[in-house]
Motif scaffolding. Structure first.
Motif, PDB file in Angstrom:
ATOM      1  N   ASP A 288      61.129  22.325   8.882  1.00  0.00           N
ATOM      2  CA  ASP A 288      60.193  22.127   9.991  1.00  0.00           C
ATOM      3  C   ASP A 288      58.802  22.395   9.419  1.00  0.00           C
ATOM      4  N   PHE A 289      58.015  21.346   9.265  1.00  0.00           N
ATOM      5  CA  PHE A 289      56.810  21.364   8.448  1.00  0.00           C
ATOM      6  C   PHE A 289      55.587  21.251   9.368  1.00  0.00           C
ATOM      7  N   TYR A 290      54.611  22.188   9.201  1.00  0.00           N
ATOM      8  CA  TYR A 290      53.409  22.228  10.039  1.00  0.00           C
ATOM      9  C   TYR A 290      52.147  22.090   9.166  1.00  0.00           C
ATOM     10  N   VAL A 291      51.126  21.434   9.730  1.00  0.00           N
ATOM     11  CA  VAL A 291      49.837  21.341   9.052  1.00  0.00           C
ATOM     12  C   VAL A 291      48.737  21.330  10.111  1.00  0.00           C
ATOM     13  N   ALA A 292      47.591  21.973   9.787  1.00  0.00           N
ATOM     14  CA  ALA A 292      46.448  21.997  10.707  1.00  0.00           C
ATOM     15  C   ALA A 292      45.168  22.145   9.909  1.00  0.00           C
ATOM     16  N   TYR A 293      44.121  21.452  10.353  1.00  0.00           N
ATOM     17  CA  TYR A 293      42.815  21.493   9.680  1.00  0.00           C
ATOM     18  C   TYR A 293      42.024  22.686  10.207  1.00  0.00           C
ATOM     19  N   LEU A 294      41.787  23.668   9.346  1.00  0.00           N
ATOM     20  CA  LEU A 294      41.237  24.946   9.784  1.00  0.00           C
ATOM     21  C   LEU A 294      39.714  24.969   9.906  1.00  0.00           C
ATOM     22  N   ASN A 295      39.027  24.052   9.265  1.00  0.00           N
ATOM     23  CA  ASN A 295      37.564  24.094   9.317  1.00  0.00           C
ATOM     24  C   ASN A 295      37.035  23.877  10.732  1.00  0.00           C
ATOM     25  N   ALA A 296      37.809  23.198  11.569  1.00  0.00           N
ATOM     26  CA  ALA A 296      37.419  23.030  12.971  1.00  0.00           C
ATOM     27  C   ALA A 296      37.667  24.351  13.702  1.00  0.00           C
ATOM     28  N   PRO A 297      36.632  24.978  14.274  1.00  0.00           N
ATOM     29  CA  PRO A 297      36.796  26.310  14.876  1.00  0.00           C
ATOM     30  C   PRO A 297      37.883  26.376  15.946  1.00  0.00           C
ATOM     31  N   THR A 298      38.018  25.355  16.755  1.00  0.00           N
ATOM     32  CA  THR A 298      39.040  25.394  17.805  1.00  0.00           C
ATOM     33  C   THR A 298      40.430  25.564  17.203  1.00  0.00           C
ATOM     34  N   ILE A 299      40.710  24.848  16.114  1.00  0.00           N
ATOM     35  CA  ILE A 299      42.023  24.936  15.476  1.00  0.00           C
ATOM     36  C   ILE A 299      42.144  26.225  14.673  1.00  0.00           C
ATOM     37  N   GLY A 300      41.130  26.496  13.845  1.00  0.00           N
ATOM     38  CA  GLY A 300      41.200  27.642  12.955  1.00  0.00           C
ATOM     39  C   GLY A 300      41.316  28.965  13.699  1.00  0.00           C
ATOM     40  N   ARG A 301      40.523  29.145  14.737  1.00  0.00           N
ATOM     41  CA  ARG A 301      40.546  30.411  15.487  1.00  0.00           C
ATOM     42  C   ARG A 301      41.837  30.557  16.292  1.00  0.00           C
ATOM     43  N   ALA A 302      42.398  29.450  16.768  1.00  0.00           N
ATOM     44  CA  ALA A 302      43.639  29.522  17.536  1.00  0.00           C
ATOM     45  C   ALA A 302      44.817  29.916  16.658  1.00  0.00           C
ATOM     46  N   ILE A 303      44.816  29.467  15.401  1.00  0.00           N
ATOM     47  CA  ILE A 303      45.935  29.755  14.499  1.00  0.00           C
ATOM     48  C   ILE A 303      45.773  31.112  13.820  1.00  0.00           C
ATOM     49  N   LEU A 304      44.546  31.421  13.358  1.00  0.00           N
ATOM     50  CA  LEU A 304      44.320  32.624  12.558  1.00  0.00           C
ATOM     51  C   LEU A 304      43.812  33.799  13.368  1.00  0.00           C
ATOM     52  N   GLY A 305      43.257  33.572  14.522  1.00  0.00           N
ATOM     53  CA  GLY A 305      42.578  34.642  15.239  1.00  0.00           C
ATOM     54  C   GLY A 305      41.147  34.757  14.749  1.00  0.00           C
ATOM     55  N   ASP A 306      40.284  35.336  15.565  1.00  0.00           N
ATOM     56  CA  ASP A 306      38.864  35.383  15.242  1.00  0.00           C
ATOM     57  C   ASP A 306      38.569  36.136  13.951  1.00  0.00           C
ATOM     58  N   ALA A 307      39.156  37.326  13.769  1.00  0.00           N
ATOM     59  CA  ALA A 307      38.843  38.148  12.601  1.00  0.00           C
ATOM     60  C   ALA A 307      39.317  37.476  11.321  1.00  0.00           C
ATOM     61  N   GLN A 308      40.546  37.011  11.331  1.00  0.00           N
ATOM     62  CA  GLN A 308      41.086  36.391  10.131  1.00  0.00           C
ATOM     63  C   GLN A 308      40.373  35.066   9.818  1.00  0.00           C
ATOM     64  N   TYR A 309      40.031  34.318  10.868  1.00  0.00           N
ATOM     65  CA  TYR A 309      39.306  33.058  10.666  1.00  0.00           C
ATOM     66  C   TYR A 309      37.943  33.326  10.026  1.00  0.00           C
ATOM     67  N   LYS A 310      37.249  34.347  10.495  1.00  0.00           N
ATOM     68  CA  LYS A 310      35.943  34.691   9.927  1.00  0.00           C
ATOM     69  C   LYS A 310      36.073  35.084   8.473  1.00  0.00           C
ATOM     70  N   ALA A 311      37.103  35.863   8.146  1.00  0.00           N
ATOM     71  CA  ALA A 311      37.303  36.279   6.761  1.00  0.00           C
ATOM     72  C   ALA A 311      37.593  35.089   5.864  1.00  0.00           C
ATOM     73  N   VAL A 312      38.418  34.174   6.358  1.00  0.00           N
ATOM     74  CA  VAL A 312      38.758  32.993   5.563  1.00  0.00           C
ATOM     75  C   VAL A 312      37.520  32.136   5.296  1.00  0.00           C
ATOM     76  N   MET A 313      36.707  31.925   6.309  1.00  0.00           N
ATOM     77  CA  MET A 313      35.534  31.075   6.138  1.00  0.00           C
ATOM     78  C   MET A 313      34.470  31.735   5.265  1.00  0.00           C
TER      79      MET A 313
END
Length: 758
Positions: A288-313
């Motif tokens: 079961d294979f998943y992919v999502a484009y994280l640079n878009a804030p709506t997608i990235g923050r929903a998958i990673l959470g705000d703190a983790q998304y900020k750290a990644v970026m």
């Protein structure tokens, strides 16, 4: 040896003879056949020429030493790959190529410039080296040009720049040689060269076109000529959304396969029915294979959470395109030998039929939301310089491999594809970039507007010249004012001097089987060419030569100054002058033949016209060229516009073009020449026959004869009729008419002959 030379040039000599015969015919053909014949000449000249680079591997090795290792030139695209002794397993780390092999754009003189260009595997310029150029403005200073030093300084600005950056050429721009701009989409400003605008733009387009050809072929860059500019993420768009909703609206792509589905793709191969577990549990999930484009804030923050998304970026300082990739089930997207930070042999990405370098970012994110237990959750990225459009469909390709046999097993790979495209509402699309030639037009819109207004004014005056020419003082003020505008603005400021180089350059271009698109990079000259071409059909050659030639304007001012200084005028008998007028045709034929047979020598012969010295470089040349130009001007002081009338090859071309004229637009009376010689006496160009007929091939359209024709204080026939008590009125209409004297108030009798009245 002579026999070999004759054999080598036999075809060219025959074709040159053909050109000469056609040239002789042109001088006697009626105007309505000139255009068709001119097209025939151009088609005959358009025999294919090809240009190619001449460097070899040893030449490249002398330029790129260790740790670089120069490989053999490729056969699919003419480039030399460079490998590095420090990265033996990395493959090519750079590519070196001659621009003439990939983008032979023609310069001002009609032949392409050639540069040795090197780019690294990320699409950054390593160096650009000048190999060959024939641009008149960059000839060596001892030959009267600026030399190629300014050009070499210009191309040195490419080092460290990315192909993916927009390039802007501006004068007096601050040069930043420290590398790329702050972001991959930043603007790169290159400092241009004054008085070489067209040549610099062709250089820039040559370097970029050649580099992009290699980048598309070897670096995975998509062809933006077809797909348009890439979209960019809207950083301020954020809408909280659940993972389930992202699956529904396409923000997260998913590919689910059971054992039975995998078995189906291996059917008919050696990999069929080798997995006993899969055969026993066909409905269980294999992957079961998943992919999502994280640079878009709506997608990235929903998958990673705000703190983790900020750290990644924050750690994504290279502005890479980032994807979250995860899998559930028996099969993982990475194998046991996977090295963090490397590419996964099981996972690949493709867009527009081009594979992209999808590399692990050595980060295992913790995903927010209710998901089944993941066997893999990682971030993968693609270099920001790659030609990727995150808002366009792309393909994630998962390779599934089965093994048959226990000792030296046979490996059978199969691939499954997940198509993914995030919602368009998360992106903005920049406008499609304008072509380089159109940028040149936009950059000079003020100059084009001023020139356009001047040309419209000139067209109005020439279409209805009676009012401006009837008063000699009014005509003199307008003419001298317009000629001053031509010399100072069109010539010295806007650099719009038309030249024979444009004619010979067009011949070389057509012979090479190339289009004339390089002329688009010089909008001022192109507008003047278009106006001049139209004027051929209406007024003949005199519109350009008499009003729009900067050097011709300067000669006219020199002649007027000589008259004020009472410098004696040379008198050449009309019969002799007519023979001397063939000098401009001889010069034209010589330069056309040289462009066809001896293009390199033709560049030197083009110096017969002093336009480059006087107008382009404003006398900033070595003394032989300046002395030659001054000598021509001095000669013009003793004989009015000597160069224009007897030597100018461009004037010869204009005279041939003037034969397209459809109207005899200068009015004549029956008394003109029989016996009145007033107009002939005032014509500085000997353009009026003793019979009163206008010689349009040598007329410079000064309008002096038009003013005399309409002035009852200067036109002898009118004055004589008035003295006898009659009146002579110039009729209107589309015919040239003369009127006979009759007693006042009794009407007018017209004697008309073909022509067009004013």
């Amino acid at each position: 040896m002579l026999g070999d030379w004759l054999k080598r040039y036999e075809t060219k000599i025959i074709m040159f003879h053909g050109i000469r015969v056609l040239f002789n015919r042109i001088t006697v053909l009626p105007s309505n056949r000139i255009l068709g014949l001119a097209v025939s000449v151009l088609l005959m000249l358009a025999s294919n020429w090809t240009w190619a680079g001449n460097l070899n591997k040893e030449d490249i090795e002398r330029r790129f030493r260790r740790p670089y290792q120069v490989q053999e030139k490729l056969t699919d695209i003419p480039v030399w790959p460079l490998t590095s002794a420090l990265e033996q397993q990395a493959g090519p780390v750079a590519y070196v190529f001659e621009s003439i092999d990939l983008a032979p754009l023609l310069g001002f003189e009609g032949t392409p410039m050639n540069y040795l260009v090197s780019i690294d595997r990320k699409g950054n310029f390593i160096d650009v080296e000048l190999l060959h150029q024939n641009e008149p403005v960059f000839t060596f200073r001892d030959m009267g040009g600026l030399g190629d030093k300014p050009l070499r300084e210009f191309i040195s600005q490419y080092a460290g720049r990315s192909i993916r950056q927009p390039f802007l050429i501006a004068l007096d721009a601050a040069r930043n040689r420290t590398g790329q701009s702050g972001s991959s989409g930043g603007l790169t400003v290159l400092d241009g060269i004054s008085r070489a605008t067209s040549s610099v733009r062709v250089t820039n387009q040559t370097v970029l076109d050649a580099a992009n050809e290699v980048a598309r072929a070897k670096l995975g860059f998509a062809d933006r000529k077809k797909s348009g500019p890439a979209a960019h993420v809207l950083p301020d768009v954020y809408d909280p959304v659940s993972f389930e909703d992202m699956l529904k609206n396409g923000m997260v792509g998913r590919l689910r396969m059971t054992h039975a589905q995998v078995e189906k793709i291996f059917a008919g191969t050696e990999g069929a029915r080798v997995d006993a577990y899969a055969l026993a549990h066909p409905d269980e999930v294999f992957v079961d294979f998943y992919v999502a484009y994280l640079n878009a804030p709506t997608i990235g923050r929903a998958i990673l959470g705000d703190a983790q998304y900020k750290a990644v970026m924050e750690r994504n300082f290279d502005k890479r395109h980032l994807w979250w990739v995860a899998s559930v089930g028996q099969y993982s997207i990475i194998d046991e030998g996977f090295i963090p930070g490397a590419q996964s042999p099981r996972l690949a990405m493709k867009q527009n039929a081009t594979f992209l370098e999808l590399r692990d970012q050595d980060f295992e994110p913790k995903v927010i939301g209710a998901l089944p237990e993941l066997n893999t959750s990682r971030l993968f990225g693609v270099n920001a310089a790659a030609s990727l459009d995150p808002a366009s469909p792309l393909e994630l390709i998962l390779t599934i491999t089965r093994a048959k046999g226990s000792i030296l097993p046979t490996l059978i790979p199969k691939q499954v594809t997940l198509s993914y495209v995030p919602p368009a509402s998360l992106f903005a699309y920049p406008p499609k970039p304008l072509p380089e030639w159109l940028l040149a037009w936009k950059a000079r819109w003020i100059d084009l507007t001023v020139l356009g207004v001047a040309l419209v004014l000139l067209a109005i005056v020439l279409s209805r010249p009676r009012w401006i020419s009837r008063d000699a003082r009014r005509l003199r003020i307008f003419r001298l004012g317009f000629l001053a505008f031509t010399l100072v603005y069109i010539g010295w400021y806007a650099q719009g001097q038309l030249t024979i180089v444009q004619v010979t350059g067009a011949i070389k271009t057509l012979k090479a089987g190339q289009g004339l698109t390089s002329y688009l990079y010089d909008p001022i000259s192109l507008l003047l060419m278009a106006f001049t071409l139209v004027s051929f059909f209406i007024w003949g050659r005199g519109t350009f030569c008499g009003w729009l030639c900067p050097f011709g304007a300067l000669q006219e001012f020199v002649g007027l100054l000589a008259r004020r200084l009472r410098i004696p005028r040379l008198q050449i008998p009309l019969a002799v002058a007519r023979r001397l007028e063939w000098g401009r045709y001889l010069a034209l034929a010589t330069l056309v033949a040289a462009a066809f047979l001896l293009p390199t020598q033709g560049e030197t012969l083009n110096e017969v016209e002093p336009f480059k010295t006087v107008t382009t470089l404003v006398f900033d040349r070595t003394w032989p060229f300046v002395a030659y130009a001054i000598a021509l001007l001095v000669t013009g002081a003793f004989y009015y516009k000597f160069f224009c009338r007897f030597l100018c090859p461009l004037g010869g071309a204009m005279s041939l073009g003037g034969r397209l004229r459809r109207f005899d637009w200068l009015p004549r009376r029956a008394e003109c020449g029989q016996p009145c010689q007033r107009c002939k006496a005032v014509c500085e160009y000997d353009a009026i026959e003793p019979s009163g007929k206008i010689r349009y091939d040598v007329c410079f359209q000064c309008l002096d004869c038009v003013g005399v024709y309409h002035d009852d204080k200067r036109c002898v026939p009118i004055m004589l009729h008035q003295k006898k008590g009659g009146r002579l009125v110039s009729p209107s209409g589309s015919r040239n008419c003369s009127t006979s004297a009759v007693p006042a108030g009794t009407g007018i009798i017209s004697k008309c002959h073909p022509g067009r009245g004013i």
